[in-house]
Enzyme design. Structure first.
Site, mmCIF file in Angstrom:
data_model
loop_
_atom_site.group_PDB
_atom_site.id
_atom_site.type_symbol
_atom_site.label_atom_id
_atom_site.label_comp_id
_atom_site.label_asym_id
_atom_site.label_seq_id
_atom_site.Cartn_x
_atom_site.Cartn_y
_atom_site.Cartn_z
ATOM 1 N N TYR A 25 0.798 -1.239 0.000
ATOM 2 C CA TYR A 25 0.000 0.000 0.000
ATOM 3 C C TYR A 25 0.824 1.279 0.000
ATOM 4 O O TYR A 25 0.280 2.371 0.051
ATOM 5 C CB TYR A 25 -0.919 0.009 1.231
ATOM 6 N N ASP A 28 2.899 2.808 -2.240
ATOM 7 C CA ASP A 28 2.904 3.718 -3.387
ATOM 8 C C ASP A 28 1.615 4.546 -3.403
ATOM 9 O O ASP A 28 1.655 5.772 -3.476
ATOM 10 C CB ASP A 28 3.024 2.923 -4.695
ATOM 11 N N TYR A 63 5.889 -6.905 7.596
ATOM 12 C CA TYR A 63 5.912 -8.004 6.618
ATOM 13 C C TYR A 63 6.124 -9.302 7.404
ATOM 14 O O TYR A 63 6.345 -9.271 8.613
ATOM 15 C CB TYR A 63 7.065 -7.808 5.631
ATOM 16 N N GLN A 122 -7.008 5.350 5.772
ATOM 17 C CA GLN A 122 -5.696 5.927 6.042
ATOM 18 C C GLN A 122 -5.723 7.017 7.106
ATOM 19 O O GLN A 122 -4.848 7.069 7.985
ATOM 20 C CB GLN A 122 -5.105 6.489 4.746
ATOM 21 N N ARG A 135 6.344 -0.394 8.819
ATOM 22 C CA ARG A 135 7.082 -1.016 7.708
ATOM 23 C C ARG A 135 7.137 -0.043 6.531
ATOM 24 O O ARG A 135 6.526 1.040 6.580
ATOM 25 C CB ARG A 135 6.393 -2.318 7.305
ATOM 26 N N GLY A 136 7.834 -0.461 5.454
ATOM 27 C CA GLY A 136 7.780 0.267 4.186
ATOM 28 C C GLY A 136 8.234 1.703 4.299
ATOM 29 O O GLY A 136 9.328 2.003 4.778
ATOM 30 N N GLU A 137 7.360 2.613 3.891
ATOM 31 C CA GLU A 137 7.742 4.023 3.864
ATOM 32 C C GLU A 137 6.730 4.907 4.610
ATOM 33 O O GLU A 137 7.053 5.575 5.587
ATOM 34 C CB GLU A 137 7.857 4.482 2.399
ATOM 35 N N ASP A 138 5.481 4.863 4.168
ATOM 36 C CA ASP A 138 4.529 5.831 4.711
ATOM 37 C C ASP A 138 4.201 5.581 6.181
ATOM 38 O O ASP A 138 4.147 6.525 6.977
ATOM 39 C CB ASP A 138 3.246 5.828 3.863
ATOM 40 N N SER A 139 3.994 4.320 6.565
ATOM 41 C CA SER A 139 3.674 4.073 7.984
ATOM 42 C C SER A 139 4.876 4.416 8.858
ATOM 43 O O SER A 139 4.720 4.843 10.008
ATOM 44 C CB SER A 139 3.222 2.629 8.214
#
Ligand code: TRH
Length: 404
Positions: free
Chosen positions: A20, A22, A200, A268, A284-288
């Site tokens: 999610y 991107d 993840y 969101q 994780r990832g970028e936005d969170s």
């Protein structure tokens, strides 16, 4: 600002690679441009089902719709002939449709074309931010725009009122109580450690759960539905501990000092409240990960795994930057837990060490958010748009004078 934002249009193009992140970044940026700056935003996305998870009011079957002041367009194989906007954002190097690029080139006043890049704390980012990349055959230039943590980067997405809303939430017991009710729980006892876990698949999960099960403090772990869930289930199956209750999609497990609750994936805008309500957030990832930083609470980052372990360089770069100013033993404790969680080393005492430095890590997290908050990405992007637009105007003006 020179441009009248109220008449300005912006096209954002997003392809969903997986997960999610991107669409999460694009949707956040789109809303902020529209809501705070009055820009007319059209968000082109190729996967409306993923978008629908972040914005449940969206109808995944519609080619065109409006959600929260943003026009949402399903981007499929053939893009209709549309007039390009003044500001065109290609997210994460997704390839713009050829007919759209041709229409950009055909405009007398060329759009400002931005490639919004992924977030990284690596040193090279400052040198590449805002670099131009002329099109090989058309009269167009694309500019790289890098989010980041230092003043020489594009900064981070931050809504104007986010930190004030966070503080209001933290200082208002009724608001917090209302939050817990929305997820079907009573406000936890003051001495319960509240942890959100968005991750993840992760080989370190059993040893982390073991530490919580055997620890001295009660832990309430809230797990949004997602990729780690099968492992959570497996942990309780392996230990032959029966699931405590199943209530619709909400599952509850308990063992020793640990209680785990599964939460539905929320829209969101509501995810922030979960981060604010917890004491420690696994993201994780970028936005969170960025949202956890704005929450101003200690957090643990599961970075998006990439080929050849390039992600570990990114992880190291961020950890080093983030730990600047922390006493060495607290920094080491953070490194230890993050390394364990990202399967890149880390030793046995990873959790106890981290907890031992809780107070200092809490203050540090709060100060870090404050320190970053002056560098908002959306304003930086609009300033950059204006400077390019102005530069072109002055170039056109001097060309006009030469041709007189
Ligand atoms: O979903 P992600 O793993 O996205 C990743 C990364 O962005 C990565 O950089 C990218 O290359 C890869 O996708 C393709 O993690 P991320 O970035 O945190 O995005 C999750 C989004 O979901 C974020 O906007 C927060 C949002 N969210 C909700 O809206 N509701 C929820 O309940 C939860 C848990 C998350």
């Amino acid at each position: 600002m020179k441009n009248d934002l109220a008449t300005m249009r912006c096209d954002i193009f997003c392809t969903v690679v997986d997960n999610y992140g991107d669409i999460g970044v694009c949707w956040r940026l789109a809303r902020q441009l529209a809501h705070e700056h009055g820009v007319a935003v059209r968000l082109w996305v190729d996967d409306l089902a993923s978008f629908n998870k972040l914005c449940p009011e969206a109808d995944a079957s519609l080619a065109q719709q409006h959600c929260r002041e943003v026009e949402i367009r399903h981007w499929n194989a053939q893009l209709p002939e549309v007039a390009p906007a003044q500001l065109v954002i290609e997210a994460f190097a997704c390839k713009l449709p050829e007919n759209y690029v041709a229409a950009m080139a055909a405009r007398e006043h060329k759009p400002v074309w931005i490639n919004l890049e992924y977030l990284s704390a690596e040193d090279w980012v400052e040198g590449c931010h805002e670099l131009p990349s002329p099109h090989p055959s058309l009269p167009l230039t694309k500019y790289f725009f890098f989010p980041g943590f230092t003043p020489k980067t594009g900064g981070l997405l931050l809504e104007r009122d986010l930190l004030a809303r966070r503080d209001a939430f933290l200082n208002n017991a009724a608001q917090r109580q209302a939050f817990w009710q929305t997820i079907g729980l009573e406000m936890p006892a003051a001495d319960t450690l509240k942890i959100s876990l968005f991750s993840y698949e992760n080989v370190a999960l059993p040893k982390l759960f073991d530490a919580w099960v055997q620890g001295a403090q009660t832990v309430l772990c809230l797990v949004p539905e997602g990729r780690i869930l099968p492992q959570v289930e497996q942990y309780f199956k392996d230990a032959s501990f029966d699931r405590l209750r199943t209530n619709g999609s909400k599952e509850v497990w308990q063992r020793g000092k640990l209680e785990v609750r599964v939460l539905p994936f929320v829209e969101q805008e509501r995810y922030d409240e979960l981060l604010w309500a917890c004491d420690i957030n696994f993201v994780r990832g970028e936005d969170s990960c960025v949202r956890a930083q704005w929450a101003g609470k200690p957090f643990v980052w599961h970075i998006y795994p990439q080929h050849d372990a390039v992600h570990l360089k990114k992880l190291r770069a961020f950890t080093e930057l983030y730990c600047t100013g922390l006493p060495p033993d607290a920094a080491q404790a953070l490194h230890g837990l993050w390394a364990t969680w990202n399967d890149s080393g880390g030793s046995g005492q990873f959790w106890d060490n981290f907890r031992k430095h809780n107070n200092i890590l809490r203050h540090h997290a709060h100060d870090w958010a404050q320190q970053l908050s002056g560098n908002g990405l959306t304003l930086n992007l609009l300033d950059f748009f204006n400077s390019i637009d102005r530069m072109r105007d002055s170039q056109n003006f001097s060309l006009d004078r030469h041709s007189l």
